[in-house]
Structure formats: structure tokens, C-alpha cells
Design an enzyme around this catalytic site. Sequence first.
Site, short mmCIF file in Angstrom:
data_model
loop_
_atom_site.label_atom_id
_atom_site.label_comp_id
_atom_site.label_asym_id
_atom_site.label_seq_id
_atom_site.Cartn_x
_atom_site.Cartn_y
_atom_site.Cartn_z
N SER A 27 1.00 -1.29 0.03
CA SER A 27 -0.17 0.12 0.01
C SER A 27 0.90 1.28 0.00
O SER A 27 1.70 1.36 1.04
CB SER A 27 -1.05 -0.08 1.25
OG SER A 27 -1.63 1.09 1.38
N LYS A 53 -1.61 -0.95 -4.09
CA LYS A 53 -2.58 -0.18 -4.06
C LYS A 53 -2.07 0.98 -3.56
O LYS A 53 -1.14 1.45 -2.84
CB LYS A 53 -3.24 -0.78 -2.47
CG LYS A 53 -4.22 -0.06 -1.95
CD LYS A 53 -4.80 -0.51 -0.52
CE LYS A 53 -4.85 0.27 0.57
NZ LYS A 53 -5.32 -0.60 1.83
N LYS A 80 -3.07 5.20 -2.54
CA LYS A 80 -4.11 6.13 -1.99
C LYS A 80 -4.65 7.16 -2.87
O LYS A 80 -3.74 7.66 -3.94
CB LYS A 80 -3.53 6.93 -0.89
CG LYS A 80 -2.97 5.63 0.27
CD LYS A 80 -4.33 5.36 1.04
CE LYS A 80 -3.90 4.24 1.94
NZ LYS A 80 -4.97 3.68 2.88
N ASP A 94 -7.47 3.36 -2.75
CA ASP A 94 -8.10 3.33 -1.45
C ASP A 94 -8.21 4.96 -1.05
O ASP A 94 -7.33 5.66 -1.08
CB ASP A 94 -7.12 2.84 -0.39
CG ASP A 94 -7.71 2.83 0.94
OD1 ASP A 94 -8.96 3.08 1.17
OD2 ASP A 94 -6.94 2.22 1.86
N GLU A 98 -11.32 0.79 -2.78
CA GLU A 98 -11.60 0.65 -1.47
C GLU A 98 -12.12 1.81 -0.92
O GLU A 98 -11.61 3.13 -0.79
CB GLU A 98 -10.15 0.23 -0.60
CG GLU A 98 -10.16 -0.23 0.84
CD GLU A 98 -8.87 -0.58 1.32
OE1 GLU A 98 -7.97 -1.01 0.31
OE2 GLU A 98 -8.57 -0.49 2.43
N ASP A 139 -13.39 -1.27 3.99
CA ASP A 139 -12.34 -1.52 5.05
C ASP A 139 -13.19 -0.79 6.26
O ASP A 139 -13.68 -1.64 7.10
CB ASP A 139 -11.20 -0.64 4.55
CG ASP A 139 -10.12 -0.64 5.48
OD1 ASP A 139 -10.22 -0.95 6.84
OD2 ASP A 139 -9.16 0.14 5.31
O1 OSB Z 1 -6.60 2.14 4.91
O2 OSB Z 1 -5.83 0.44 4.44
C1 OSB Z 1 -5.90 1.46 5.19
C2 OSB Z 1 -2.57 2.12 7.19
C3 OSB Z 1 -2.97 2.57 8.29
C4 OSB Z 1 -4.50 2.81 8.34
C5 OSB Z 1 -5.05 2.56 7.20
C6 OSB Z 1 -4.59 1.86 6.11
C7 OSB Z 1 -3.25 1.77 6.12
C8 OSB Z 1 -2.89 1.17 4.77
C9 OSB Z 1 -1.46 0.53 5.05
O3 OSB Z 1 -3.24 1.20 3.52
C10 OSB Z 1 -1.43 -0.88 5.13
C11 OSB Z 1 -0.18 -1.45 5.63
O4 OSB Z 1 0.82 -1.81 4.64
O5 OSB Z 1 0.15 -1.86 6.62
MG MG Z 2 -8.02 1.17 3.74
#
Ligand code: OSB
Ligand code: MG
Length: 373
Positions: A141, A167, A169, A194, A219, A244
Site C-alpha cells: 500500500s 494499492k 491512496k 484506497d 477501497e 475497510d
Molecule cells: O486504509 O488500509 C488502510 C494504514 C494505516 C491505516 C489504514 C490503512 C493503512 C494502509 C497501509 O493502507 C497498510 C499496510 O501496509 O500496513
Molecule cells: Mg483502507
Amino acid sequence: MILQAAPRVERAELLLVPLRLREPFRSSGGVVDERPVVLVALHGDGGTGWGECVALPTPDYTSETTATAWQALSGQLLPSIVGRMPEDSWTALHWAKLARDQPMATAAVEMAAWDLAAKRAGRPLCEALGGFVRPVPAGVSLGLEDDEDVLLRRIERCLSEGYRRVKLKIEPGRDVEALARVRARFPDAVLGADANGAYRPADRTRLRELDDVVLAMLEQPFPREDLRAHAELQSELRTPICLDESIRSVEDALLAIEMGSCRMINLKPGRVGGLDEARRIHDVCRAAGVPVWCGGMHESGVGRAHNVALATLPGFTLAGDLSASRRYWERDLVHPEWELTAGALMPSEAPGIGVELDRKRVEALATRHETFP
Ligand code: OSB
Ligand code: MG
């Protein structure tokens, strides 16, 4: 409830270990680089189980924070189980309520209890949960970047390291065009986006354009309460919506599936009150043919071990936000550190979570340390 299977807890510890992410991580909710890790140790029957609380320092993701979780753990949760027989019905009831209201704090203890129970049974946690030792496909991510070249280089590096899904943001103003440029550069990559709830129902027309980018999932486009807006968007979108933040319990998952609000769920044990509830959500998703994948919250190697164990269950058919220790930390709190092998993380055959905490280092780094009783 797992507490029934765990040995009597004789002593518990709560530690606050301030870590720093190797790279600041920006989402629609804000930028993070400080990552205070809250660890729970449960001692009983000659063994120790470890859990990690995923709450973040600020209430951007959900309302729990490091501070509220610490308060719940220190003031209520840990004192309520030390020395008590776990099958005590008052405890069970009280815990069910806490798991709803303070899922992240509760999950930290629940996961430590699972580790302790699995160690006592001499089985790897993944097997105790009903999965088995098998490679778990890893995804990554990536946070928002002001400089698009930096982002493109990062994606390229992750793909060359073997991550099976990337993924990205997104937020209003940084979405369709930016993703289309990423897609043009990486035509075959498995990409997801996301939004962490940053859009409003009126943005539906705009979000529909994401279908042209060809994403594995979108997401949490809308705020978590708005299952209706997600259902309306999903009905006009080919891209699967993945929820999520909206999913905090098995009831949430059932309702979201029934309403057609998503076609996929990002399952994080820390967000839903623990591994037991995560497993229940996994089961209803599997029965409904809804794929799940395991999300992450920038955990240390302890939380990652729990996530990897969970992700060996059969309904986890997609690569999760499960990345190598190196993606997050200069140095992890466990050994062995989590490493990528052929695009996957591999749970250990050793009993419980199968990684050893570097206790000396954890104690040296800890800024708070409480013991119960
Ligand atoms: O929205 O999935 C999320 C990290 C912290 C809080 C929310 C999210 C995330 C990530 C990172 O997207 C996921 C990871 O690699 O730990
Ligand atoms: Mg998320």
C-alpha cells in the site's frame, strides 16, 4: 471466544514502543511517520502470548487512538483478565461489549490470548485458526506523493521486488487522471485504489470513470456509515468496491453484502475486535462468495504475524496489505524479520505466532511499561 481456550493469565504487560516509519505515509486522512506500537504480553502456564494494538496516534481512521486504547487496556481490559478464570461468564459478556466499543484495544488482548493458546497446544497460530502453513501472497500500500515521478519509481521498485498487487491512496483531485497515468506506465500490474472515505455520494459520476483504469478494487470511497452510497455506486461500477472502515463486525459484513455495498472485504483483525470475529467475517464472506484479503495498519512484526496467520484461511484469495518488515521499518521488533519470498510471506512452523520478540531492544525502546497485577 478465545479467552475460553487460553490458559489462565497469571501476569500481563503493556508496552509502548515508539517506532518511526522509514518513509512518511500520506493518505486522504493525513500524513504519518511516527508509529507508536502498543504491545500486550500475556503470561500463563509457563508461556507468553503477544498481541499488538493497531490504533493510530490520531483519530483519522477510526475514533480509537493510541491514547484511548492504552487507557482501555490499562484501566479495564488487562486488570479484568489477570488471575480470573477465562470462562467466567461476566468476563465473556463484558468483553463482547468492549470488543464493539473498543475493538482495537480488545483485539490486542484477544490476539495475545490466541498466541498463548496456540503455543500451549504446540501448534502454529495459522493451524490453530483453521488455516495451514502456506505462502501468503503479498501486496503493498503506497501513500500519496506530491511528485508523480517518485510514485512511479516506487511502484516500479515494488513490482520488481515481487509484490503481487499495488494499492494507491487517492483523494478528490488526485484520482482518475493520476491513476490513468500509472496504468499507462504499468499496463499489466494488479492495481487498487484506497480513498479512506474521502468522497461524498455526489462524487459518483466522477468515481464511475475509474472503471476505465481497470482496478482490482476501489477501497472505501465513502464514509463508513454510508452503506447506501456504496451500494448505489457498486450498482453502476464494474470495479469491485472493497470495504475497510465500514466493516467492524460480522453483522456489518452481512448487511454490506446483503445491500450490495461491496464485492470484496479488507479484513483487519485489529479493526474488528480480534481474530475470532475476523474468522466469523471470513466464514460469511466465503459462504457468500465474497473474496477477502488481509489489510494492514503499519504493524510491527508482531501484528504482522497475526495477520499472516489469519490470511492462510481459504477465503483469503487475494494479495493483502502484507509487506516485508523492510517496507516499514529500519529494523523490526521481531526476528526473523518478515521477508518477501517469491512475492509472498511465509508463516513459521513454530508454535504460536512463530516470531521471537527482541525483548531487550523492546524494553530499551519502550517509553511506557506497565505490569499487571
Ligand atoms: O486504509 O488500509 C488502510 C494504514 C494505516 C491505516 C489504514 C490503512 C493503512 C494502509 C497501509 O493502507 C497498510 C499496510 O501496509 O500496513
Ligand atoms: Mg483502507
